[in-house]
Design an enzyme around this catalytic site. Structure first.
Site, mmCIF file in Angstrom:
data_model
loop_
_atom_site.group_PDB
_atom_site.id
_atom_site.type_symbol
_atom_site.label_atom_id
_atom_site.label_comp_id
_atom_site.label_asym_id
_atom_site.label_seq_id
_atom_site.Cartn_x
_atom_site.Cartn_y
_atom_site.Cartn_z
ATOM 1 N N LYS A 1 -52.379 0.238 17.356
ATOM 2 C CA LYS A 1 -50.987 -0.406 16.791
ATOM 3 C C LYS A 1 -49.828 -1.145 17.906
ATOM 4 O O LYS A 1 -49.873 -2.134 16.605
ATOM 5 C CB LYS A 1 -50.767 1.261 16.768
ATOM 6 C CG LYS A 1 -51.046 1.330 14.711
ATOM 7 C CD LYS A 1 -50.787 2.226 14.306
ATOM 8 C CE LYS A 1 -51.847 3.133 13.172
ATOM 9 N NZ LYS A 1 -51.812 4.357 12.942
ATOM 10 N N LYS B 1 -58.427 2.874 6.707
ATOM 11 C CA LYS B 1 -57.276 2.320 5.539
ATOM 12 C C LYS B 1 -56.635 1.575 5.554
ATOM 13 O O LYS B 1 -55.908 0.931 4.758
ATOM 14 C CB LYS B 1 -56.605 3.701 4.617
ATOM 15 C CG LYS B 1 -55.510 4.216 5.951
ATOM 16 C CD LYS B 1 -56.100 6.254 5.202
ATOM 17 C CE LYS B 1 -55.201 7.130 6.244
ATOM 18 N NZ LYS B 1 -55.147 8.311 5.993
ATOM 19 N N LYS C 1 -63.930 0.821 13.351
ATOM 20 C CA LYS C 1 -63.935 1.902 12.829
ATOM 21 C C LYS C 1 -63.219 1.138 11.191
ATOM 22 O O LYS C 1 -63.057 0.769 11.125
ATOM 23 C CB LYS C 1 -63.710 2.933 12.959
ATOM 24 C CG LYS C 1 -62.200 3.161 13.293
ATOM 25 C CD LYS C 1 -61.115 4.095 13.693
ATOM 26 C CE LYS C 1 -59.171 3.364 13.479
ATOM 27 N NZ LYS C 1 -58.539 4.801 13.792
HETATM 28 P P1 TYM Z 1 -56.020 10.046 8.878
HETATM 29 O O1 TYM Z 1 -55.270 10.718 8.040
HETATM 30 O O2 TYM Z 1 -56.258 9.028 9.213
HETATM 31 O O3 TYM Z 1 -57.178 10.077 8.901
HETATM 32 C C1 TYM Z 1 -57.952 11.793 8.438
HETATM 33 C C2 TYM Z 1 -59.058 12.328 9.166
HETATM 34 O O4 TYM Z 1 -60.310 10.500 8.365
HETATM 35 C C3 TYM Z 1 -60.906 10.560 9.887
HETATM 36 N N1 TYM Z 1 -61.030 9.565 10.290
HETATM 37 C C4 TYM Z 1 -62.739 8.839 10.113
HETATM 38 N N2 TYM Z 1 -64.143 10.023 10.295
HETATM 39 C C5 TYM Z 1 -64.932 9.207 10.773
HETATM 40 N N3 TYM Z 1 -64.832 8.038 9.984
HETATM 41 C C6 TYM Z 1 -63.743 7.168 10.071
HETATM 42 N N4 TYM Z 1 -63.971 5.771 10.488
HETATM 43 C C7 TYM Z 1 -62.576 7.236 10.328
HETATM 44 N N5 TYM Z 1 -61.473 7.140 9.843
HETATM 45 C C8 TYM Z 1 -60.341 8.252 9.912
HETATM 46 C C9 TYM Z 1 -59.731 10.928 10.871
HETATM 47 O O5 TYM Z 1 -59.991 11.558 12.793
HETATM 48 C C10 TYM Z 1 -59.016 12.267 10.577
HETATM 49 O O6 TYM Z 1 -59.668 13.159 11.008
HETATM 50 N N6 TYM Z 1 -53.347 12.305 12.918
HETATM 51 C C11 TYM Z 1 -53.978 12.491 11.961
HETATM 52 C C12 TYM Z 1 -53.336 13.152 10.520
HETATM 53 C C13 TYM Z 1 -53.059 14.727 11.670
HETATM 54 C C14 TYM Z 1 -53.801 15.498 12.048
HETATM 55 C C15 TYM Z 1 -52.862 16.230 12.043
HETATM 56 C C16 TYM Z 1 -55.340 15.799 11.796
HETATM 57 C C17 TYM Z 1 -51.920 14.660 11.171
HETATM 58 N N7 TYM Z 1 -51.165 16.271 12.242
HETATM 59 C C18 TYM Z 1 -52.970 17.687 13.340
HETATM 60 C C19 TYM Z 1 -55.133 17.092 12.927
HETATM 61 C C20 TYM Z 1 -54.680 18.179 13.313
HETATM 62 C C21 TYM Z 1 -53.999 11.364 10.948
HETATM 63 O O7 TYM Z 1 -53.618 10.415 11.328
HETATM 64 O O8 TYM Z 1 -55.866 11.216 10.643
#
Ligand code: TYM
Length: 327
Positions: A110, A195, A192
């Site tokens: 980032k 969004k 990857k």
């Molecule tokens: P976030 O919102 O970016 O993504 C949500 C979930 O989607 C998964 N993901 C993917 N899985 C497969 N292929 C991809 N290309 C891909 N892109 C995203 C992410 O791995 C995630 O599981 N920091 C976290 C949110 C969070 C969280 C937590 C998760 C905050 N606190 C505590 C678990 C436990 C996040 O930004 O995910």
């Protein structure tokens, strides 16, 4: 087993969020005690519009439910309604080395993209550790990009236990099916699917229309030669499409390879688009029904957040006592 995970409420969710996270959340809810939340405090570490922000939160809640999350079985809460998350974050920050945060891939990516490197972005993984440890889950289902953060959480928990006495079980990053833990960009299979990708064609949004899905699939990059086989090293683009097809159809990849033997790339891509549309259409219908009643969604989040807070406040109290902060 207790399970916990979250999704940021920043913009439209993608099919990668569904395959890597939401589909697993749903699959786990029948067997386990599950806590799934909306990480709105994490979402404000990247640019956002305060005017539409609360809509994004309700959007994620409606999507969780539309995909089949059952509020009678699962606790679905909103991070910012539970102040214990930010309170524990501060306490954990006092035992987290700067060097470990500097090593986090997401932070490095980032800041390289030119996002302002503010303290919030830097502290992001410590808040995530607090999110997790407050509920003492055994497993945290996430995609591959979040595994490093769960590992950091384990290391913070270990450090806390050593210094202040056994408090936190060490949470395991959990991927039900590793195949779906890193869905790639449709425009560049070396990256990857994300969004926040500037290229709109790189990802398929969960609320995209059938026309948008077909158009994005049509322009998805493919590999050299014509055969449709799974080989991530030699055919990364086609392998990614086969993975997506398998996730949406429920069919194993070997069966899909058979089914599309001899088909053109163009026909294969349209068939994958149809598999996605078939899954998303009924979800859209439910989503539009749910989002009509914003008050009901809001009440559900508030109600479930109260339930979650009972656990969070117990853990925080225990931590404060162990750290010598209780009078
Ligand atoms: P976030 O919102 O970016 O993504 C949500 C979930 O989607 C998964 N993901 C993917 N899985 C497969 N292929 C991809 N290309 C891909 N892109 C995203 C992410 O791995 C995630 O599981 N920091 C976290 C949110 C969070 C969280 C937590 C998760 C905050 N606190 C505590 C678990 C436990 C996040 O930004 O995910």
């Amino acid at each position: 087993m207790r399970i916990l995970s979250g999704i940021r409420s920043s913009g439209q969710l993608t099919i990668a969020n569904y395959l890597g996270a939401i589909s697993q959340f749903i699959a786990l809810q029948n067997e386990h005690e599950c806590f799934y939340f909306i990480a709105d405090l994490h979402a404000i570490t990247t640019p956002y519009d305060p005017k539409t922000f609360s809509h994004n939160v309700l959007d994620v809640a409606a999507m969780y439910l539309a995909f089949g999350l059952d509020p009678l079985k699962t606790t679905m809460f909103l991070q910012s309604l539970i102040p214990e998350h930010t309170q524990l974050q501060w306490l954990l920050a006092t035992i987290t080395p700067m060097g470990e945060l500097e090593r986090m891939t997401q932070y490095k990516e980032k800041t390289h993209q030119g996002d302002p490197a503010d303290v919030g972005l830097f502290m992001y993984p410590v808040l995530m550790a607090a999110d997790i440890l407050l509920y003492k889950p055994q497993a945290v289902p996430v995609g591959e990009d979040q595994v490093q953060h769960v590992e950091l959480t384990r290391s913070i928990a270990e450090k806390f236990n050593k210094r202040f006495g056994e408090t936190f079980p060490l949470p395991e990053p959990k991927t039900l099916d590793k195949a779906f833990s890193r869905i790639k960009s449709l425009q560049d299979p070396a990256k990857k699917m994300s969004k926040s990708d500037d290229n709109q064609k790189a990802s398929i949004g969960l609320m995209d229309t059938p026309e948008q899905i077909r158009a994005k699939m049509k322009s998805a990059v493919t590999d050299s030669k014509k055969d449709i086989v799974f080989n991530p090293n030699k055919k990364p683009a086609i392998s990614n499409l086969l993975t997506i097809a398998s996730g949406f159809s429920g069919l194993p990849i070997t069966m899909l390879e058979q089914q599309f033997k001899g088909a053109s790339y163009a026909d294969f891509k349209m068939a994958v688009a149809d598999m996605i549309i078939e899954k998303l259409t009924p979800m859209h219908e439910k989503y539009y029904e749910l989002i009509k009643d914003k008050k009901k969604l809001k009440n559900l989040l508030v109600d479930h957040s109260h339930k979650a807070q009972v656990i969070a406040s117990e853990t925080l109290k225990e931590v404060q006592e162990k750290m010598g902060l209780a009078l």
